[in-house]
Design an enzyme around this catalytic site. Structure first.
Site, PDB file in Angstrom:
ATOM      1  N   ASP A 214      52.738  -3.081  66.953  1.00  0.00           N
ATOM      2  CA  ASP A 214      51.384  -2.555  67.088  1.00  0.00           C
ATOM      3  C   ASP A 214      50.360  -3.226  66.063  1.00  0.00           C
ATOM      4  O   ASP A 214      50.818  -3.260  64.901  1.00  0.00           O
ATOM      5  CB  ASP A 214      51.666  -1.022  66.755  1.00  0.00           C
ATOM      6  CG  ASP A 214      50.113  -0.402  66.995  1.00  0.00           C
ATOM      7  OD1 ASP A 214      49.716  -0.400  68.140  1.00  0.00           O
ATOM      8  OD2 ASP A 214      49.608   0.142  66.013  1.00  0.00           O
ATOM      9  N   GLU A 256      51.179  -7.393  69.477  1.00  0.00           N
ATOM     10  CA  GLU A 256      49.935  -6.843  69.675  1.00  0.00           C
ATOM     11  C   GLU A 256      48.803  -7.278  69.037  1.00  0.00           C
ATOM     12  O   GLU A 256      48.490  -6.688  68.053  1.00  0.00           O
ATOM     13  CB  GLU A 256      49.784  -5.185  69.865  1.00  0.00           C
ATOM     14  CG  GLU A 256      48.805  -4.764  70.722  1.00  0.00           C
ATOM     15  CD  GLU A 256      47.678  -3.784  69.742  1.00  0.00           C
ATOM     16  OE1 GLU A 256      46.856  -3.076  70.440  1.00  0.00           O
ATOM     17  OE2 GLU A 256      48.012  -3.410  68.843  1.00  0.00           O
TER      18      GLU A 256
END
Ligand code: NOJ
Ligand code: CA
Length: 597
Positions: A214, A256
């Site tokens: 993330d 990401e």
């Protein structure tokens, strides 16, 4: 007889690249199925729905964060890295879940959220009380002033004004790229890196196959920079990868990084950083191409997309759990997309649109199919967001991005069959409006209807499974004169020696066309492998292309009745290697007006 060593090595390599052939299904445990009727989805519930997922035809699950968390950012605010949120189950449930996925041949990707923690995390609670400059304090990024790193953008522009927040306990400001309750970890502190590696090993040891990293561009901060994509951040990621290569060579890291292709490319390194990365800029351009009936946004961004190392792969998506981000478009493109897809301002959040696929496309089945064709045939591994396979709706009246995270709609029963709890006690309310409510849109009804979107998705996923070219093949655009026609080849020549079903050639075109043609196309797509051997199919395909050209020419491109459509034709190696098939391929390209590149 023992297989020769080279064959074994080949098989192993092939397996290590499993993510290239994956089709990922993304879901939140909280919203999938509630087994104990407390209103919150849980691991046992998910386990009981694994057959549904396997039958859909995907082979990999991506689970949104399921760790203990105050859930002010839906679980991306983690307060304990090595546990399960008690409302979702226990570690024993997780282990059972992993074993059950194995039995069905499904792989599992989970989240490694390391840029930040929740402010409830014991590390932060300890840091704010520790002595300034101590190792413990330096788990996070502190400052006496909020005037450092001023060249850094704020990401959640609707909620935060600064990346610094004053902590009255520490009597200092702490750094956060997201919500103020999510302090950023300090990757200049080697103890942080060690701690993060331990967390990673914990989940890999628990059996997960891949980790989505993330918010990974923001790990390290340096004055005078944008604090995104810094070389120091890449050094950390290479360290993480080295650990994977040393001890977990069949696992995968998915970055990401909401960045331009040139910057995202760096997250692959020389094949020694992340195995995969999302292609963020492609996503809004698929919507743009559809809206404008013009292939240019797609061909342009893919022309700008650099080659990536052979062991790497893009992840392609239409929607996910966040807003449809419009960070990677120009201001005028953003205005166009906002006007076209979010004329209701409540659908806008930060720099994006908080809507699901079906409402974005106004439940237009043809456009949903077209976008799904793109999802399944663009270069990379597709990610399907749970519920989009049945055309689920959203609720723009809920806060933040909750409107696209509502309970999965299984049946027309109470709470859409998601839970027997009182509706008021659900983690998020089920969708109940007349167009998208669970009485209208649900798995049970669509399972019975052979013409449903769900069945269509199953068929298309089956088609995709038959063609490794779609996962591994190179992309080559053809450039028909009419820009409303998008035509491309997916070719796997370079994998010829590696795989049994090698050398597949894909021919795919998208054209301005009338609805009737689209029906032909679906027929062509489903029978694609035989296209170049069967005279009948060959004629159908040729007719389609002629019609598409005729329509485009006749209307000069603008016609209310027109939508973009895609034809896919794939042929086995033998078929396309033959003279006749080769000639047919060439003729199709000619017919579609393709300019040889
Ligand atoms: C990206 C996640 O997808 C999003 O949901 C989250 O809010 C931010 N990272 C912060 O963790
Ligand atoms: Ca429950």
């Amino acid at each position: 007889m023992n297989a020769p060593a080279s064959e074994l090595a080949r098989a192993l390599t092939a397996d290590q690249l499993w993510y290239k052939d994956a089709v990922i299904y993304q879901l939140h445990v909280k919203s999938f199925f509630d087994s104990n009727n407390d209103g919150i989805g849980d691991f046992q519930g998910l386990l009981s729905k694994l057959d549904y997922i396997a039958d859909l035809g995907v082979n990999t699950l991506w689970l949104l964060p399921f760790y203990p968390s105050p859930r002010f950012d839906d679980g991306y605010d983690i307060s304990d890295y090595r546990n399960i949120h008690p409302e979702y189950g226990t570690m024993a449930d997780f282990r059972k879940f992993i074993a059950a996925t194995r039995r069905r041949g499904l792989r599992v990707i989970t989240e490694l959220v390391i840029n930040h923690t929740s402010d409830q995390h014991p590390w932060f609670q300890r840091a704010r009380r520790a002595k300034p400059e101590s190792v413990m304090r330096n788990f996070y990024v502190w400052s006496d002033t909020d005037q450092k790193y001023l060249g850094t953008r704020v990401i959640f522009v609707d909620a935060e004004r600064s990346n610094w927040t004053w902590d009255p306990v520490a009597k200092a400001y702490y750094w956060h790229r997201f919500y103020a309750h999510q302090p950023d970890l300090n990757f200049d502190n080697p103890r942080v890196v060690d701690a993060v590696l331990r967390v990673m090993r914990f989940w890999l040891d628990a059996g997960v196959d891949g980790l989505r990293l993330d918010a990974v561009p923001y790990l390290v901060e340096r004055e005078g920079t944008s604090n995104e994509n810094l070389p120091e951040t890449h050094t950390i990621l290479k360290r993480i990868r080295a650990e994977i290569d040393a001890s977990y060579p069949d696992r995968m890291l998915l970055a990401e990084a909401n960045q331009w292709p040139e910057d995202t490319k760096d997250y692959f390194g020389q094949g020694d950083e992340c195995h995969m990365a999302f292609h963020f800029p492609l996503m809004p351009r698929m919507y743009m191409a559809l809206g404008r009936e013009d292939r240019f946004p797609i061909t342009d961004i893919l022309r700008q997309t650099p080659q990536i190392p052979d062991n790497c792969q893009w992840a392609i998506f239409l929607r996910n759990h966040d807003e449809l981000t419009l960070e990677m478009v120009t201001d005028s493109e953003r205005d166009y997309l906002w006007e076209t897809y979010a004329s209701d301002r409540r659908a806008r959040i930060n720099l994006g649109i908080r809507r699901r696929l079906a409402p974005l496309l106004e439940r237009d089945r043809r456009r949903i199919e077209l976008m799904s064709y793109l999802l399944l045939s663009m270069p990379g591994t597709p990610v399907v967001y749970y519920g989009d396979e049945i055309g689920m709706g959203d609720n723009i009246h809920l806060g933040d991005r909750d409107g696209v995270r509502t309970p999965m709609q299984w049946a027309p029963d109470r709470n859409g069959g998601f839970s027997r709890a009182e509706p008021a006690s659900l983690a998020l309310p089920a969708i109940m409006d007349s167009l998208y409510g669970y009485e209208t849109v649900n798995v049970e009804a669509q399972s019975r209807d052979p013409h449903s979107l769900l069945h269509w998705m199953r068929r298309m996923l089956a088609v995709r499974r038959r063609h490794p070219a779609l996962g591994r093949g190179a992309l080559r655009f053809l450039y028909p004169k009419n820009r409303k026609v998008l035509a491309y080849l997916r070719e796997t020549e370079r994998y010829k020696n590696l795989f049994e079903q090698d050398g597949q050639l894909g021919w795919l075109t998208s054209a301005v066309s009338r609805p009737a043609m689209i029906e032909n196309l679906v027929a062509i797509m489903t029978s694609a492998p035989h296209l170049f051997q069967s005279h009948r199919l060959w004629n159908e395909c040729r007719t389609f292309v002629r019609q598409a050209n005729g329509t485009a020419a006749a209307t000069g491109g603008a016609h209310d009745d027109l939508v973009l459509a895609i034809a896919i034709a794939l042929a086995g190696r033998k078929a396309v290697a033959g003279k006749v098939a080769r000639a047919r391929m060439e003729e199709l390209a000619e017919l579609s007006g393709a300019v040889r590149q």
